[in-house]
Design a protein around this motif. Structure first.
Motif, short mmCIF file in Angstrom:
data_model
loop_
_atom_site.label_atom_id
_atom_site.label_comp_id
_atom_site.label_asym_id
_atom_site.label_seq_id
_atom_site.Cartn_x
_atom_site.Cartn_y
_atom_site.Cartn_z
N PHE A 244 -12.09 32.27 3.50
CA PHE A 244 -12.63 32.72 2.13
C PHE A 244 -12.03 32.26 0.78
CE2 PHE A 244 -14.28 36.05 -0.72
CZ PHE A 244 -15.56 35.57 -0.90
N HIS A 245 -10.63 31.84 1.06
CA HIS A 245 -9.86 31.64 -0.30
C HIS A 245 -10.38 30.54 -1.29
CE1 HIS A 245 -8.14 28.14 1.32
NE2 HIS A 245 -7.67 27.88 0.18
N PRO A 246 -11.08 29.78 -1.13
CA PRO A 246 -11.50 29.10 -2.07
C PRO A 246 -12.50 29.79 -2.95
CG PRO A 246 -11.87 27.72 -0.21
CD PRO A 246 -11.45 29.15 0.11
N ARG A 247 -13.26 30.81 -2.66
CA ARG A 247 -14.16 31.60 -3.39
C ARG A 247 -13.61 32.90 -3.87
NH1 ARG A 247 -19.53 31.25 0.24
NH2 ARG A 247 -20.52 31.59 -2.08
N CYS A 248 -12.35 33.23 -3.16
CA CYS A 248 -12.17 34.83 -3.48
C CYS A 248 -11.47 34.94 -4.67
CB CYS A 248 -11.10 34.90 -2.26
SG CYS A 248 -10.54 36.68 -2.41
N ILE A 249 -11.92 36.03 -5.22
CA ILE A 249 -11.25 36.33 -6.81
C ILE A 249 -10.02 37.18 -6.64
CG2 ILE A 249 -13.51 36.85 -7.76
CD1 ILE A 249 -13.18 39.83 -7.52
N TYR A 250 -9.33 37.47 -5.61
CA TYR A 250 -7.96 37.99 -5.27
C TYR A 250 -7.27 37.22 -4.58
CZ TYR A 250 -10.99 42.25 -5.73
OH TYR A 250 -11.82 43.34 -6.02
N MET A 251 -7.73 35.82 -4.60
CA MET A 251 -6.72 34.77 -3.77
C MET A 251 -5.57 34.69 -4.23
SD MET A 251 -5.52 31.26 -3.49
CE MET A 251 -6.24 30.70 -5.26
N GLN A 252 -4.39 34.62 -3.16
CA GLN A 252 -3.01 34.64 -3.59
C GLN A 252 -2.56 33.43 -2.78
OE1 GLN A 252 -0.95 38.08 -2.37
NE2 GLN A 252 -2.13 39.25 -3.93
N GLU A 253 -1.30 32.81 -3.00
CA GLU A 253 -0.32 31.65 -2.44
C GLU A 253 -0.67 31.73 -0.65
OE1 GLU A 253 0.33 27.85 -2.39
OE2 GLU A 253 -0.19 29.16 -4.39
N ILE A 254 -0.37 32.89 -0.25
CA ILE A 254 -0.33 33.06 1.16
C ILE A 254 -1.74 32.76 1.78
CG2 ILE A 254 -0.92 35.43 1.15
CD1 ILE A 254 1.16 35.85 3.53
N CYS A 255 -2.81 33.13 0.85
CA CYS A 255 -4.24 32.97 1.46
C CYS A 255 -4.34 31.39 1.82
CB CYS A 255 -5.13 33.25 0.92
SG CYS A 255 -5.04 35.23 0.14
#
Length: 289
Positions: A244-255
């Motif tokens: 989900f990381h390409p669309r996540c508003i909480y995305m961090q580098e580990i994602c």
């Protein structure tokens, strides 16, 4: 048990695998302690008495050349049930799902969408199964008919002690009819837990966004809608790391680089998310929200 997710995330494929209509490329499916894909034809014939499926398309799932009586009695005939018993069962099933006795000699095209779905339900119940998969059985029906079919599902569950796997896009229906719910994204379950917990305290950002889209029957109510960034990636080319990381508003580098484990930071409430994988991170993310 409910399954929720966007179109194309794998809900119907999962449903068909669970009843042995689609073979998995890897993994196992166990029903009553037996691996479906290692069972013989004779063993599968016995197992199919206890598991049935109601399809999304009520028109496409009914043979247009067969009468209602033939459609409902077909599984009974395959299982070797005597003709007299089949007739008694047919009459009882039609009464149960709200069809009249004279409907038995009609063909599927002579019925409305709601009536055709009732025929599909009766056919699924013909062998008195323990487990019924409902693959979006309400999506093609009018709202007024949907409420009738929902009430029918609840009545049948109480009468026959059924276990449902209920697939739906309508979160309000899931909340009304299910005890537990799984949130699916790109072929993977990203959150799983009791309905009350999922709706009151969602852990995965995808679940948060889905719940924020539920309409509220109050024109004066103000809600903060969470809008996804971009389109869903192709299931053929799944993103590395968290799906989900390409669309996540909480995305961090580990994602971007690491796939999150499926853990239960709250007992009985599972999630696959780096940000929400521990009680401490849940408190932190609640502050961010």
């Amino acid at each position: 048990m409910g399954i929720v997710g966007e179109s194309g995330c794998g809900k119907s494929t999962t449903a068909k695998m669970l009843v042995g209509l689609v073979r998995p490329t890897k993994g196992e499916v166990f029903f009553q302690g037996q691996d479906l894909f290692k069972a013989s034809k004779a063993e599968m014939k016995v197992l199919r008495r206890d598991m049935q499926i109601i399809f999304q398309d009520s028109s496409g799932s009914l043979n247009p050349r067969m009468t209602v009586a033939d459609l409902i009695c077909e599984p009974l005939k395959i299982q070797g049930i005597a003709k007299q018993e089949r007739r008694l069962k047919l009459k009882r099933l039609m009464e149960t799902v709200g069809l009249a006795e004279y409907h038995a000699d009609r063909y599927p095209h002579e019925f409305s969408g709601g009536q055709r779905q009732r025929i599909g339900i009766a056919r699924a119940l013909a062998l008195s199964p323990k487990f019924v998969i409902c693959d979006e059985p309400l999506s093609a029906l009018d709202v007024s008919v949907q409420s009738q079919i929902i009430n029918l599902f609840k009545d049948l569950q109480a009468e026959y002690s059924l276990t449902y796997l209920f697939i739906s896009h309508d979160l309000a229906v899931i909340r009304h009819i299910c005890n537990a719910v799984a949130i699916m994204y790109l072929g993977k379950i990203v959150e799983l837990g009791p309905v009350a917990q999922i709706f009151s305290s969602p852990l995965h950002p995808y679940t948060e966004a889905l719940l924020s889209s539920i309409p509220v029957p109050d024109p004066t109510a103000k809600r903060k809608r969470i809008i996804f960034k971009g389109d869903a990636p192709s299931p053929i080319n799944v993103p590395i790391g968290c799906r989900f990381h390409p669309r996540c508003i909480y995305m961090q580098e580990i994602c971007r680089s690491s796939t999150p484990n499926f853990v239960d930071p709250v007992e009985g409430h599972f999630v696959s998310c780096h940000l929400r994988s521990s009680r401490q991170s849940i408190r932190y993310s609640a502050q961010l929200t």
